[in-house]
Every structure is written in structure tokens, then in C-alpha cells.
Design a protein around this motif. Structure first.
Motif, PDB file in Angstrom:
ATOM      1  N   GLN A  39     -67.182  10.601  -8.082  1.00 56.12           N
ATOM      2  CA  GLN A  39     -67.597   9.653  -8.897  1.00 56.12           C
ATOM      3  C   GLN A  39     -67.418   8.205  -8.720  1.00 56.12           C
ATOM      4  O   GLN A  39     -67.807   7.233  -9.260  1.00 56.12           O
ATOM      5  CB  GLN A  39     -66.459   9.864 -10.312  1.00 56.12           C
ATOM      6  N   ASN A  40     -67.135   8.092  -7.202  1.00 53.26           N
ATOM      7  CA  ASN A  40     -66.753   6.568  -6.732  1.00 53.26           C
ATOM      8  C   ASN A  40     -65.774   6.008  -7.772  1.00 53.26           C
ATOM      9  O   ASN A  40     -66.215   4.604  -7.815  1.00 53.26           O
ATOM     10  CB  ASN A  40     -68.213   6.109  -6.538  1.00 53.26           C
ATOM     11  N   HIS A  41     -64.806   6.446  -8.107  1.00 58.80           N
ATOM     12  CA  HIS A  41     -63.921   5.777  -8.952  1.00 58.80           C
ATOM     13  C   HIS A  41     -62.490   6.452  -8.594  1.00 58.80           C
ATOM     14  O   HIS A  41     -62.200   7.626  -8.902  1.00 58.80           O
ATOM     15  CB  HIS A  41     -64.147   6.249 -10.532  1.00 58.80           C
ATOM     16  N   HIS A  42     -61.490   5.652  -8.124  1.00 58.43           N
ATOM     17  CA  HIS A  42     -60.404   6.303  -7.398  1.00 58.43           C
ATOM     18  C   HIS A  42     -59.102   5.685  -8.293  1.00 58.43           C
ATOM     19  O   HIS A  42     -58.989   4.674  -8.748  1.00 58.43           O
ATOM     20  CB  HIS A  42     -60.347   5.865  -5.980  1.00 58.43           C
ATOM     21  N   PRO A  43     -58.272   6.788  -8.380  1.00 59.98           N
ATOM     22  CA  PRO A  43     -57.000   6.371  -9.172  1.00 59.98           C
ATOM     23  C   PRO A  43     -55.741   5.665  -8.395  1.00 59.98           C
ATOM     24  O   PRO A  43     -56.094   5.769  -7.028  1.00 59.98           O
ATOM     25  CB  PRO A  43     -56.644   8.021  -9.517  1.00 59.98           C
ATOM     26  N   LEU A  44     -55.136   5.182  -9.046  1.00 57.14           N
ATOM     27  CA  LEU A  44     -53.769   4.825  -8.513  1.00 57.14           C
ATOM     28  C   LEU A  44     -52.840   5.733  -8.619  1.00 57.14           C
ATOM     29  O   LEU A  44     -52.782   6.169  -9.878  1.00 57.14           O
ATOM     30  CB  LEU A  44     -53.535   3.349  -8.971  1.00 57.14           C
ATOM     31  N   TRP A  45     -52.366   6.408  -7.704  1.00 57.35           N
ATOM     32  CA  TRP A  45     -51.328   7.715  -8.110  1.00 57.35           C
ATOM     33  C   TRP A  45     -50.190   7.345  -7.281  1.00 57.35           C
ATOM     34  O   TRP A  45     -49.923   6.723  -6.137  1.00 57.35           O
ATOM     35  CB  TRP A  45     -52.050   8.860  -7.962  1.00 57.35           C
ATOM     36  N   GLU A  46     -49.214   8.147  -7.745  1.00 57.38           N
ATOM     37  CA  GLU A  46     -47.884   8.225  -7.068  1.00 57.38           C
ATOM     38  C   GLU A  46     -47.356   9.593  -6.947  1.00 57.38           C
ATOM     39  O   GLU A  46     -47.438  10.181  -8.087  1.00 57.38           O
ATOM     40  CB  GLU A  46     -46.821   7.268  -7.622  1.00 57.38           C
ATOM     41  N   ASN A  47     -47.018  10.239  -5.860  1.00 61.89           N
ATOM     42  CA  ASN A  47     -46.497  11.449  -5.667  1.00 61.89           C
ATOM     43  C   ASN A  47     -45.007  11.408  -5.129  1.00 61.89           C
ATOM     44  O   ASN A  47     -44.913  10.783  -4.090  1.00 61.89           O
ATOM     45  CB  ASN A  47     -47.377  12.450  -4.892  1.00 61.89           C
ATOM     46  N   VAL A  48     -44.061  12.270  -5.713  1.00 60.06           N
ATOM     47  CA  VAL A  48     -42.839  12.198  -5.320  1.00 60.06           C
ATOM     48  C   VAL A  48     -42.625  13.854  -5.561  1.00 60.06           C
ATOM     49  O   VAL A  48     -42.271  14.367  -6.712  1.00 60.06           O
ATOM     50  CB  VAL A  48     -41.674  11.510  -5.903  1.00 60.06           C
ATOM     51  N   TYR A  49     -42.485  14.495  -4.410  1.00 57.30           N
ATOM     52  CA  TYR A  49     -42.413  15.944  -4.394  1.00 57.30           C
ATOM     53  C   TYR A  49     -43.094  16.826  -5.191  1.00 57.30           C
ATOM     54  O   TYR A  49     -44.374  16.841  -5.071  1.00 57.30           O
ATOM     55  CB  TYR A  49     -40.856  16.401  -4.523  1.00 57.30           C
ATOM     56  N   ASN A  50     -42.819  17.316  -6.458  1.00 55.95           N
ATOM     57  CA  ASN A  50     -43.694  17.924  -7.559  1.00 55.95           C
ATOM     58  C   ASN A  50     -44.060  16.956  -8.842  1.00 55.95           C
ATOM     59  O   ASN A  50     -44.554  17.615  -9.591  1.00 55.95           O
ATOM     60  CB  ASN A  50     -42.709  19.181  -8.101  1.00 55.95           C
ATOM     61  N   GLN A  51     -43.843  15.937  -8.487  1.00 54.53           N
ATOM     62  CA  GLN A  51     -44.360  14.977  -9.730  1.00 54.53           C
ATOM     63  C   GLN A  51     -45.424  14.007  -9.147  1.00 54.53           C
ATOM     64  O   GLN A  51     -45.593  13.423  -8.104  1.00 54.53           O
ATOM     65  CB  GLN A  51     -43.111  13.932 -10.222  1.00 54.53           C
ATOM     66  N   LEU A  52     -46.433  13.774 -10.149  1.00 56.67           N
ATOM     67  CA  LEU A  52     -47.552  13.206  -9.950  1.00 56.67           C
ATOM     68  C   LEU A  52     -48.018  12.028 -11.131  1.00 56.67           C
ATOM     69  O   LEU A  52     -47.918  12.653 -12.160  1.00 56.67           O
ATOM     70  CB  LEU A  52     -48.942  14.030  -9.630  1.00 56.67           C
ATOM     71  N   THR A  53     -48.013  11.031 -10.904  1.00 56.34           N
ATOM     72  CA  THR A  53     -48.208   9.920 -11.831  1.00 56.34           C
ATOM     73  C   THR A  53     -49.657   9.435 -11.425  1.00 56.34           C
ATOM     74  O   THR A  53     -49.798   8.768 -10.434  1.00 56.34           O
ATOM     75  CB  THR A  53     -47.320   8.741 -12.249  1.00 56.34           C
ATOM     76  N   ILE A  54     -50.660   9.283 -12.438  1.00 55.66           N
ATOM     77  CA  ILE A  54     -52.070   8.877 -12.268  1.00 55.66           C
ATOM     78  C   ILE A  54     -52.137   7.705 -13.052  1.00 55.66           C
ATOM     79  O   ILE A  54     -51.972   7.453 -14.431  1.00 55.66           O
ATOM     80  CB  ILE A  54     -53.072   9.879 -12.559  1.00 55.66           C
TER      81      ILE A  54
END
Length: 95
Positions: A52-67
Motif C-alpha cells: 500500500q506504500n503506507h507504513h505504520p509507526l509501531w512499537e513491539n515489546v515481546y508479545n505486545q504490539l502497538t500500531i
């Protein structure tokens, strides 16, 4: 791309379970079984985002993902953000 107003954003959010609007982005946090499952989902999302040429800002810590999604080119939220959020939901629900 047209920047959406708050009313439009709130209306579209009703179709996305758990997504919220804050600080100029729509966002959602997920918790998975373990890091392997989390990273697997992130990889599938990455391929979709690239397509989609549209990229998220995300954060991953072990089993958690915030988008967090927004469209930098317009300085706010566009339909593109909601389209990617829907695809993310489909990916996560197929895990």
C-alpha cells in the motif's frame, strides 16, 4: 488524499474494533502468545504496508504490539489509514 475531519474519523472508527484516535493518529494495541507470533504478524503487516506504500509507526515489546497510523503528507488521518487498519485487522484475525 484528503485529510479527514474529527467527525469523519469518529464515524469510521465505529467500524474498527478497539482502534482509537489520539494525538493525531488512529491506534490499537495487541497482545499475542509470544514474540514469535508477534513478529510473524508484524512481518505480514509489513508486506501489506509496503504494497500500500503506507507504513505504520509501531512499537513491539515481546508479545505486545502497538500500531499508530496517520498520513504524514497531509498532517492527519486519511482514508488510507483506515484501509490499512482494516487490512491489519484481517491479518491479526487470521493468525
Amino acid at each position: 488524499m484528503e485529510k479527514l475531519n474529527l467527525t469523519q474519523i469518529e464515524t469510521l472508527l465505529k467500524n474498527l474494533d478497539g482502534w482509537i484516535y489520539e494525538n493525531g493518529s488512529i491506534s490499537k494495541s495487541y497482545v499475542f502468545k509470544d514474540f514469535k507470533e508477534t513478529f510473524s504478524v508484524m512481518t505480514r503487516i509489513a508486506f501489506e504496508a509496503e504494497q500500500q506504500n503506507h507504513h505504520p509507526l509501531w512499537e513491539n515489546v515481546y508479545n505486545q504490539l502497538t500500531i499508530k497510523l496517520n498520513t504524514h503528507d497531509v498532517g492527519g488521518i486519511t482514508q488510507n489509514d483506515f484501509d490499512l487498519a482494516k487490512r491489519i485487522e484481517n491479518i491479526v484475525n487470521k493468525k
